[in-house]
Design a protein around this motif. Structure first.
Motif, PDB file in Angstrom:
ATOM      1  N   UNK A   1       0.826  -1.217   0.000  1.00 55.20           N
ATOM      2  CA  UNK A   1       0.000   0.000   0.000  1.00 55.20           C
ATOM      3  C   UNK A   1       0.858   1.265   0.000  1.00 55.20           C
ATOM      4  N   UNK A   2       2.056   1.197   0.580  1.00 58.72           N
ATOM      5  CA  UNK A   2       2.990   2.329   0.459  1.00 58.72           C
ATOM      6  C   UNK A   2       3.379   2.491  -1.004  1.00 58.72           C
ATOM      7  N   UNK A   3       3.661   1.368  -1.648  1.00 58.55           N
ATOM      8  CA  UNK A   3       4.036   1.432  -3.069  1.00 58.55           C
ATOM      9  C   UNK A   3       2.864   1.927  -3.916  1.00 58.55           C
ATOM     10  N   UNK A   4       1.646   1.528  -3.569  1.00 58.13           N
ATOM     11  CA  UNK A   4       0.463   2.031  -4.287  1.00 58.13           C
ATOM     12  C   UNK A   4       0.365   3.544  -4.150  1.00 58.13           C
ATOM     13  N   UNK A   5       0.570   4.051  -2.933  1.00 62.82           N
ATOM     14  CA  UNK A   5       0.510   5.503  -2.711  1.00 62.82           C
ATOM     15  C   UNK A   5       1.533   6.210  -3.599  1.00 62.82           C
ATOM     16  N   UNK A   6       2.797   5.747  -3.575  1.00 66.30           N
ATOM     17  CA  UNK A   6       3.837   6.419  -4.356  1.00 66.30           C
ATOM     18  C   UNK A   6       3.658   6.198  -5.858  1.00 66.30           C
ATOM     19  N   UNK A   7       3.020   5.101  -6.233  1.00 63.09           N
ATOM     20  CA  UNK A   7       2.711   4.873  -7.643  1.00 63.09           C
ATOM     21  C   UNK A   7       1.741   5.936  -8.140  1.00 63.09           C
ATOM     22  N   UNK A   8       0.674   6.164  -7.381  1.00 63.66           N
ATOM     23  CA  UNK A   8      -0.327   7.170  -7.760  1.00 63.66           C
ATOM     24  C   UNK A   8       0.267   8.575  -7.653  1.00 63.66           C
ATOM     25  N   UNK A   9       0.961   8.841  -6.546  1.00 62.09           N
ATOM     26  CA  UNK A   9       1.526  10.174  -6.324  1.00 62.09           C
ATOM     27  C   UNK A   9       2.539  10.536  -7.416  1.00 62.09           C
ATOM     28  N   UNK A  10       3.470   9.617  -7.710  1.00 65.47           N
ATOM     29  CA  UNK A  10       4.501   9.937  -8.702  1.00 65.47           C
ATOM     30  C   UNK A  10       3.901  10.071 -10.097  1.00 65.47           C
ATOM     31  N   UNK A  11       2.904   9.233 -10.421  1.00 62.95           N
ATOM     32  CA  UNK A  11       2.243   9.350 -11.721  1.00 62.95           C
ATOM     33  C   UNK A  11       1.543  10.682 -11.870  1.00 62.95           C
ATOM     34  N   UNK A  12       0.826  11.083 -10.821  1.00 58.76           N
ATOM     35  CA  UNK A  12       0.143  12.384 -10.831  1.00 58.76           C
ATOM     36  C   UNK A  12       1.152  13.517 -10.961  1.00 58.76           C
ATOM     37  N   UNK A  13       2.265  13.400 -10.225  1.00 61.82           N
ATOM     38  CA  UNK A  13       3.332  14.404 -10.254  1.00 61.82           C
ATOM     39  C   UNK A  13       3.892  14.559 -11.670  1.00 61.82           C
ATOM     40  N   UNK A  14       4.168  13.432 -12.346  1.00 58.61           N
ATOM     41  CA  UNK A  14       4.694  13.494 -13.715  1.00 58.61           C
ATOM     42  C   UNK A  14       3.709  14.186 -14.657  1.00 58.61           C
ATOM     43  N   UNK A  15       2.426  13.865 -14.540  1.00 58.98           N
ATOM     44  CA  UNK A  15       1.440  14.452 -15.442  1.00 58.98           C
ATOM     45  C   UNK A  15       1.234  15.939 -15.157  1.00 58.98           C
ATOM     46  N   UNK A  16       1.255  16.336 -13.886  1.00 63.20           N
ATOM     47  CA  UNK A  16       1.105  17.756 -13.560  1.00 63.20           C
ATOM     48  C   UNK A  16       2.299  18.553 -14.088  1.00 63.20           C
ATOM     49  N   UNK A  17       3.501  18.033 -13.862  1.00 65.58           N
ATOM     50  CA  UNK A  17       4.711  18.743 -14.294  1.00 65.58           C
ATOM     51  C   UNK A  17       4.834  18.808 -15.813  1.00 65.58           C
ATOM     52  N   UNK A  18       4.243  17.854 -16.511  1.00 67.76           N
ATOM     53  CA  UNK A  18       4.380  17.803 -17.975  1.00 67.76           C
ATOM     54  C   UNK A  18       3.058  18.054 -18.695  1.00 67.76           C
ATOM     55  N   UNK A  19       2.135  18.740 -18.025  1.00 70.14           N
ATOM     56  CA  UNK A  19       0.805  18.963 -18.614  1.00 70.14           C
ATOM     57  C   UNK A  19       0.865  19.803 -19.882  1.00 70.14           C
ATOM     58  N   UNK A  20       1.938  20.546 -20.072  1.00 70.04           N
ATOM     59  CA  UNK A  20       2.089  21.379 -21.268  1.00 70.04           C
ATOM     60  C   UNK A  20       2.073  20.574 -22.556  1.00 70.04           C
ATOM     61  N   UNK A  21       2.406  19.282 -22.476  1.00 73.79           N
ATOM     62  CA  UNK A  21       2.424  18.452 -23.676  1.00 73.79           C
ATOM     63  C   UNK A  21       1.012  18.276 -24.254  1.00 73.79           C
ATOM     64  N   UNK A  22      -0.008  18.521 -23.421  1.00 74.71           N
ATOM     65  CA  UNK A  22      -1.395  18.352 -23.867  1.00 74.71           C
ATOM     66  C   UNK A  22      -2.071  19.678 -24.232  1.00 74.71           C
ATOM     67  N   UNK A  23      -1.356  20.802 -24.124  1.00 76.08           N
ATOM     68  CA  UNK A  23      -2.013  22.108 -24.288  1.00 76.08           C
ATOM     69  C   UNK A  23      -2.662  22.287 -25.642  1.00 76.08           C
ATOM     70  N   UNK A  24      -2.057  21.711 -26.707  1.00 81.89           N
ATOM     71  CA  UNK A  24      -2.653  21.869 -28.030  1.00 81.89           C
ATOM     72  C   UNK A  24      -3.942  21.057 -28.168  1.00 81.89           C
ATOM     73  N   UNK A  25      -4.133  20.062 -27.302  1.00 83.96           N
ATOM     74  CA  UNK A  25      -5.342  19.225 -27.370  1.00 83.96           C
ATOM     75  C   UNK A  25      -6.559  19.980 -26.874  1.00 83.96           C
TER      76      UNK A  25
END
Length: 194
Positions: free
Chosen positions: A167-191
């Motif tokens: 469950x610790x790994x599940x938390x960091x799996x979700x957290x890190x995935x969300x973090x990557x998408x938030x930090x790189x959200x600019x890749x979707x701006x043209x969409x």
């Protein structure tokens, strides 16, 4: 084929061996370790998993320190990591060691982040592993090892460490995935701009 790429290929070769040992359950006996019954096949599979995980640490360090980064390595290294982790988690579901919904979320995240990396690479960007992602990887490895070994060393003291790490790994799996998408959200701006 340089040393980091050879290590990556070795890791890829270990994945079907890891799979076969768990599928065939050979040898089909168990031993007691610290008061915990562990199938011998699970011990062998765990050793293979640990060796494969260590090659992951080594190939990246060698490639970066000796400037041996190649397109093959950029492609095969993360692919090998995902194949190893996803295979292990799928087997943990089959062995009733992990809930399917937890493993499904982990696999969703891995595939989503892989897709994000592909989008970024098309634009010439490289998404480096951030600290939450490194913690995610470490906790995944620990959870898999403890689950394969039936919570060895913690059963005697009544701590479900394997489940806690899952469950610790599940938390960091979700957290890190969300973090990557938030930090790189600019890749979707043209969409969304049309």
């Amino acid at each position: 084929m340089n040393l980091p790429n050879k290590l990556t290929m070795f890791r890829i070769i270990l994945i079907p061996i890891f799979t076969l040992i768990l599928v065939l359950d050979v040898p089909a006996t168990a031993i007691m370790v610290a008061g915990t019954s562990i199938p011998v096949s699970a011990i062998i599979a765990t050793v293979i998993f640990i060796v494969a995980s260590l090659t992951d640490l080594l190939d990246g360090k060698i490639a970066r320190s000796q400037h041996l980064v190649t397109n093959f390595g950029k492609f095969a290294d993360p692919l090998a990591d995902k194949l190893l982790v996803m295979t292990a988690f799928i087997f943990l579901v089959a062995l009733d060691q992990a809930p399917a919904w937890v493993v499904a979320i982990i696999i969703w995240r891995e595939l989503a982040v892989t897709g994000l990396r592909l989008l970024l690479s098309e634009g010439g960007e490289v998404m480096a592993a951030a600290m939450p992602g490194k913690i995610k990887t470490t906790t995944q490895m620990l959870a898999i090892i403890l689950l394969l070994l039936n919570n060895v060393f913690f059963n005697n003291i009544g701590i479900p460490m394997a489940q806690i790490m899952l469950y610790v790994c599940l938390f960091f799996t979700v957290y890190s995935g969300t973090d990557y998408f938030i930090k790189n959200r600019g890749v979707f701006k043209d969409s969304f701009s049309k």
